[in-house]
Write an enzyme that holds these catalytic residues in place. Structure first.
Site, PDB file in Angstrom:
ATOM      1  CG  HIS A 245       9.293 112.785  28.518  1.00  0.00           C
ATOM      2  ND1 HIS A 245       9.484 114.227  29.329  1.00  0.00           N
ATOM      3  CD2 HIS A 245       8.254 112.759  28.025  1.00  0.00           C
ATOM      4  CE1 HIS A 245       8.068 114.564  29.464  1.00  0.00           C
ATOM      5  NE2 HIS A 245       7.519 113.775  28.667  1.00  0.00           N
TER       6      HIS A 245
ATOM      7  CG  ASP B 208      12.738 114.878  30.014  1.00  0.00           C
ATOM      8  OD1 ASP B 208      12.356 114.944  29.002  1.00  0.00           O
ATOM      9  OD2 ASP B 208      11.762 114.705  30.747  1.00  0.00           O
TER      10      ASP B 208
ATOM     11  CB  SER C 236       4.154 114.100  29.938  1.00  0.00           C
ATOM     12  OG  SER C 236       4.936 114.742  28.816  1.00  0.00           O
TER      13      SER C 236
END
Length: 278
Positions: free
Chosen positions: A254, A221, A50
């Site tokens: 994610h 995601d 991330s």
């Protein structure tokens, strides 16, 4: 106040290279030699998820970090964010940008506390019919393979405070579709900081073309949308294809890449195998 006057610009330019230098400086210590020294190569593997991938992309635009890294693993990479999906994030983006402009620099220098998330929002998980999985979905989109206990641990321990300026910088990226330095929304201030009226953009094509690179993408995601991902991949079109590995999971969201119940088999083992080849 000055302590919190930073965004991911400073994390990429100062903090990340300093961290890498600090780790490399430990090579002479016996304990670290046991971990790293047997390879005889004083370079490090970089693996992040991330926001950590955004820091790497920006930092790799500077030659210093390129000289310290042997390979990079970027899971759920975030570069371009303007196609981000969750409405919760979109609403927050508008609020942060509007409030930042209204309050001025004194607001930008403040700290974004996580106490609300840790002390109040987390308690919502314990309400009847509510799960922490619902809260993760609200900001990051659907995850296929998270356990409720993993979601609880993440929301209880994983949320850390950051600078409000950092949140506003990310909000600028989402609203404008840019991958650039922080915009002070003032030509004079931008000129003072950057020598030009418009913040400089980060050039992904300057990413070292021969660096072994593994990218982990999820089809569900909500933060790293497929369209934004394709735009990022286009920036890497000059990368040596023999040095590029793409790990795509259609059902992953994610956070699945770091917390899924099957991440060990589907992600971690693949990452370790990739690193062993470098």
């Amino acid at each position: 106040m000055e302590y919190w006057d930073w965004s991911w610009d400073e994390l990429a330019e100062y903090d990340l290279p300093a961290t890498m230098r600090g780790i490399l400086a430990e090579y002479d210590l016996p304990a670290t030699m046991y971990v790293y020294g047997h390879t005889g190569k004083q370079k490090l593997h970089y693996a992040r998820h991330s926001l950590g991938t955004l820091m790497a992309l920006a930092s790799f635009c500077h030659s210093e970090l390129q000289e310290m890294v042997r390979s990079a693993v970027l899971l759920s990479p975030t570069a371009y964010l303007n196609l981000i999906g969750p409405a919760f994030v979109r609403i927050g983006v508008e609020l942060f940008c509007a409030r930042g402009k209204y309050m001025g620099l004194s607001y930008l220098h403040s700290r974004m506390h996580s106490s609300f998330l840790n002390d109040r929002l987390f308690k919502i998980c314990w309400l009847p019919g509510i799960s922490c999985l619902h809260l993760l979905t609200a900001y990051a989109g659907k995850n296929c393979c998270l356990s409720s206990s993993a979601a609880h641990r993440y929301l209880e321990h994983g949320l850390q405070p950051t600078a409000t300026k950092n949140i506003i910088h990310l909000s600028q990226m989402i609203r404008r579709g840019t991958l650039a330095k922080f915009d002070y929304d003032d030509c004079d201030k931008n000129t003072k900081h950057y020598g030009q009226e418009v913040p400089p953009a980060y050039d992904i094509s300057s990413f070292p073309h021969d660096l072994p690179l593994l990218l982990g993408y999820g089809g569900e995601d909500g933060l790293s949308d497929g369209g934004d991902g394709l735009r990022f991949m286009d920036g890497l079109r000059f990368h040596d294809q023999h040095k590029l590995t793409v790990l795509y999971r259609l059902d992953y969201g994610h956070d699945d890449f770091i917390m899924a119940v099957n991440a060990k088999q589907l992600v971690n083992d693949r990452v370790i195998g990739f690193l062993k080849l470098q």
